[in-house]
Design a protein around this motif. Structure first.
Motif, PDB file in Angstrom:
ATOM      1  N   LEU A  83       0.827  -1.204   0.000  1.00 43.23           N
ATOM      2  CA  LEU A  83       0.000   0.000   0.000  1.00 43.23           C
ATOM      3  C   LEU A  83       0.865   1.259   0.000  1.00 43.23           C
ATOM      4  O   LEU A  83       0.592   2.219  -0.735  1.00 43.23           O
ATOM      5  CB  LEU A  83      -0.917  -0.007   1.224  1.00 43.23           C
ATOM      6  N   GLY A  84       1.926   1.259   0.802  1.00 47.76           N
ATOM      7  CA  GLY A  84       2.806   2.419   0.853  1.00 47.76           C
ATOM      8  C   GLY A  84       3.512   2.672  -0.471  1.00 47.76           C
ATOM      9  O   GLY A  84       3.552   3.804  -0.963  1.00 47.76           O
ATOM     10  N   LEU A  85       4.062   1.616  -1.074  1.00 46.24           N
ATOM     11  CA  LEU A  85       4.751   1.771  -2.357  1.00 46.24           C
ATOM     12  C   LEU A  85       3.774   2.144  -3.466  1.00 46.24           C
ATOM     13  O   LEU A  85       4.089   2.966  -4.334  1.00 46.24           O
ATOM     14  CB  LEU A  85       5.486   0.475  -2.713  1.00 46.24           C
ATOM     15  N   GLY A  86       2.587   1.535  -3.448  1.00 46.33           N
ATOM     16  CA  GLY A  86       1.591   1.871  -4.461  1.00 46.33           C
ATOM     17  C   GLY A  86       1.171   3.322  -4.385  1.00 46.33           C
ATOM     18  O   GLY A  86       1.073   4.011  -5.410  1.00 46.33           O
ATOM     19  N   PHE A  87       0.928   3.799  -3.165  1.00 43.10           N
ATOM     20  CA  PHE A  87       0.576   5.204  -2.979  1.00 43.10           C
ATOM     21  C   PHE A  87       1.711   6.107  -3.453  1.00 43.10           C
ATOM     22  O   PHE A  87       1.488   7.068  -4.197  1.00 43.10           O
ATOM     23  CB  PHE A  87       0.286   5.468  -1.498  1.00 43.10           C
ATOM     24  N   ALA A  88       2.925   5.820  -2.998  1.00 39.27           N
ATOM     25  CA  ALA A  88       4.050   6.709  -3.283  1.00 39.27           C
ATOM     26  C   ALA A  88       4.351   6.772  -4.777  1.00 39.27           C
ATOM     27  O   ALA A  88       4.454   7.860  -5.358  1.00 39.27           O
ATOM     28  CB  ALA A  88       5.283   6.239  -2.508  1.00 39.27           C
ATOM     29  N   ILE A  89       4.489   5.614  -5.413  1.00 42.98           N
ATOM     30  CA  ILE A  89       4.833   5.589  -6.838  1.00 42.98           C
ATOM     31  C   ILE A  89       3.713   6.190  -7.675  1.00 42.98           C
ATOM     32  O   ILE A  89       3.945   7.023  -8.565  1.00 42.98           O
ATOM     33  CB  ILE A  89       5.134   4.144  -7.281  1.00 42.98           C
ATOM     34  N   GLY A  90       2.482   5.785  -7.396  1.00 41.10           N
ATOM     35  CA  GLY A  90       1.355   6.292  -8.171  1.00 41.10           C
ATOM     36  C   GLY A  90       1.164   7.788  -8.020  1.00 41.10           C
ATOM     37  O   GLY A  90       0.970   8.509  -9.008  1.00 41.10           O
ATOM     38  N   LYS A  91       1.230   8.285  -6.798  1.00 39.28           N
ATOM     39  CA  LYS A  91       1.021   9.713  -6.569  1.00 39.28           C
ATOM     40  C   LYS A  91       2.134  10.556  -7.177  1.00 39.28           C
ATOM     41  O   LYS A  91       1.881  11.646  -7.702  1.00 39.28           O
ATOM     42  CB  LYS A  91       0.903   9.979  -5.063  1.00 39.28           C
ATOM     43  N   VAL A  92       3.371  10.074  -7.117  1.00 36.38           N
ATOM     44  CA  VAL A  92       4.477  10.822  -7.721  1.00 36.38           C
ATOM     45  C   VAL A  92       4.290  10.919  -9.230  1.00 36.38           C
ATOM     46  O   VAL A  92       4.425  12.003  -9.825  1.00 36.38           O
ATOM     47  CB  VAL A  92       5.826  10.163  -7.370  1.00 36.38           C
ATOM     48  N   ILE A  93       3.971   9.808  -9.877  1.00 36.06           N
ATOM     49  CA  ILE A  93       3.813   9.810 -11.338  1.00 36.06           C
ATOM     50  C   ILE A  93       2.645  10.694 -11.761  1.00 36.06           C
ATOM     51  O   ILE A  93       2.771  11.545 -12.656  1.00 36.06           O
ATOM     52  CB  ILE A  93       3.626   8.371 -11.850  1.00 36.06           C
ATOM     53  N   ILE A  94       1.488  10.512 -11.129  1.00 38.53           N
ATOM     54  CA  ILE A  94       0.307  11.300 -11.495  1.00 38.53           C
ATOM     55  C   ILE A  94       0.535  12.782 -11.221  1.00 38.53           C
ATOM     56  O   ILE A  94       0.164  13.649 -12.024  1.00 38.53           O
ATOM     57  CB  ILE A  94      -0.924  10.788 -10.730  1.00 38.53           C
ATOM     58  N   SER A  95       1.151  13.097 -10.087  1.00 35.90           N
ATOM     59  CA  SER A  95       1.385  14.503  -9.735  1.00 35.90           C
ATOM     60  C   SER A  95       2.343  15.167 -10.714  1.00 35.90           C
ATOM     61  O   SER A  95       2.134  16.319 -11.121  1.00 35.90           O
ATOM     62  CB  SER A  95       1.935  14.600  -8.312  1.00 35.90           C
ATOM     63  N   SER A 155      -3.075  13.171  -6.116  1.00 37.86           N
ATOM     64  CA  SER A 155      -2.602  13.934  -4.964  1.00 37.86           C
ATOM     65  C   SER A 155      -2.561  15.417  -5.297  1.00 37.86           C
ATOM     66  O   SER A 155      -1.762  15.850  -6.138  1.00 37.86           O
ATOM     67  CB  SER A 155      -1.210  13.457  -4.538  1.00 37.86           C
ATOM     68  N   ALA A 156      -3.413  16.191  -4.645  1.00 39.34           N
ATOM     69  CA  ALA A 156      -3.378  17.641  -4.832  1.00 39.34           C
ATOM     70  C   ALA A 156      -2.103  18.228  -4.245  1.00 39.34           C
ATOM     71  O   ALA A 156      -1.531  19.178  -4.794  1.00 39.34           O
ATOM     72  CB  ALA A 156      -4.604  18.273  -4.176  1.00 39.34           C
ATOM     73  N   THR A 157      -1.637  17.661  -3.141  1.00 35.37           N
ATOM     74  CA  THR A 157      -0.404  18.152  -2.521  1.00 35.37           C
ATOM     75  C   THR A 157       0.789  17.964  -3.445  1.00 35.37           C
ATOM     76  O   THR A 157       1.585  18.884  -3.667  1.00 35.37           O
ATOM     77  CB  THR A 157      -0.153  17.421  -1.193  1.00 35.37           C
ATOM     78  N   GLY A 158       0.930  16.748  -3.992  1.00 36.79           N
ATOM     79  CA  GLY A 158       2.030  16.495  -4.909  1.00 36.79           C
ATOM     80  C   GLY A 158       1.947  17.351  -6.158  1.00 36.79           C
ATOM     81  O   GLY A 158       2.962  17.877  -6.633  1.00 36.79           O
TER      82      GLY A 158
END
Length: 227
Positions: A83-95, A155-158
């Motif tokens: 879950l942590g890696l999925g969130f991090a990788i996905g949010k970085v790419i999309i952002s 991610s709006a923050t990213g």
């Protein structure tokens, strides 16, 4: 010269004391975990490790009965890691992609769309968890890693931080890339991504912690003990 050395010593001393202050509770918890339950109940938390390290950690990691459930702590750690890696990788790419489109594809609705994305920070997960659950259930993604990660991957923050960083990149880099025949994708991959390494690392760490600490979302989206 003397004042400079004294200032360096003082700064390092403060940093070392701060690090010890933060590490000490973790160390005491670890040292106490290597003792038996009865010993800790009778004598309190311990500073020095005990003799039951392999016994205690072997039980908690590989014995489901130690967690009063049907899964081991090792499986729990694996699920949190996914879950942590999925969130991090996905949010970085999309952002990164969203910020790139907002900054460099200068269409009329770029600014309003950015503020629409940014306004989603006013809606925490608890506010939109019911409609999110209905969407995940309607797509048949309950009890899947995809259903846990995909709905929260934006991610709006990213997007905000990458947008601010891209706006600080000189326009001369874009013009030079165009003169060399680089298209939008080549400019993004070969120039912006290497320049964004520090920002990527910072956002990755933040989003990994967010994904790792998720509790309510996985609790509602899964009924399978293996997830």
């Amino acid at each position: 010269m003397y004042q400079s050395k004294w200032r360096i010593f003082t700064n390092h001393a403060i940093l070392i004391l701060g690090a010890l202050f933060m590490i000490m509770p973790v160390w005491i918890a670890f040292a106490s975990s290597t003792h038996t339950r009865e010993f800790v109940f009778q004598n309190g938390l311990q500073f020095w490790p005990g003799e039951h390290f392999f016994e205690n950690y072997g039980a908690i990691l590989f014995d489901p009965s130690a967690t009063k459930g049907r899964v081991t702590a090792l499986e729990m750690l694996f699920n949190s890691m996914v879950l942590g890696l999925g969130f991090a990788i996905g949010k970085v790419i999309i952002s990164m992609m969203a910020a790139y489109a907002i900054v460099y594809f200068r269409f009329k609705l770029a600014v309003p769309l950015f503020w629409v994305v940014f306004s989603t920070l006013l809606l925490p997960l608890e506010v939109r968890i019911v409609p999110s659950y209905e969407v995940v259930a309607g797509l048949g993604l309950l009890n899947t890693y995809t259903g846990l990660i995909l709905p929260l991957i934006a991610s709006a923050t990213g997007t905000f931080f990458f947008r601010q960083f891209y706006r600080s990149v000189p326009d001369e880099l874009l013009e030079a890339a165009r003169l060399d025949g680089a298209g939008p994708i080549r400019f993004f991959i070969d120039i912006l991504v290497p320049l964004s390494v520090t920002m990527i690392a910072a956002i990755f760490i933040i989003m990994f912690v967010v994904g790792w600490n998720q509790y309510l979302w996985p609790l509602l989206m899964t009924t399978d003990d293996q997830l």
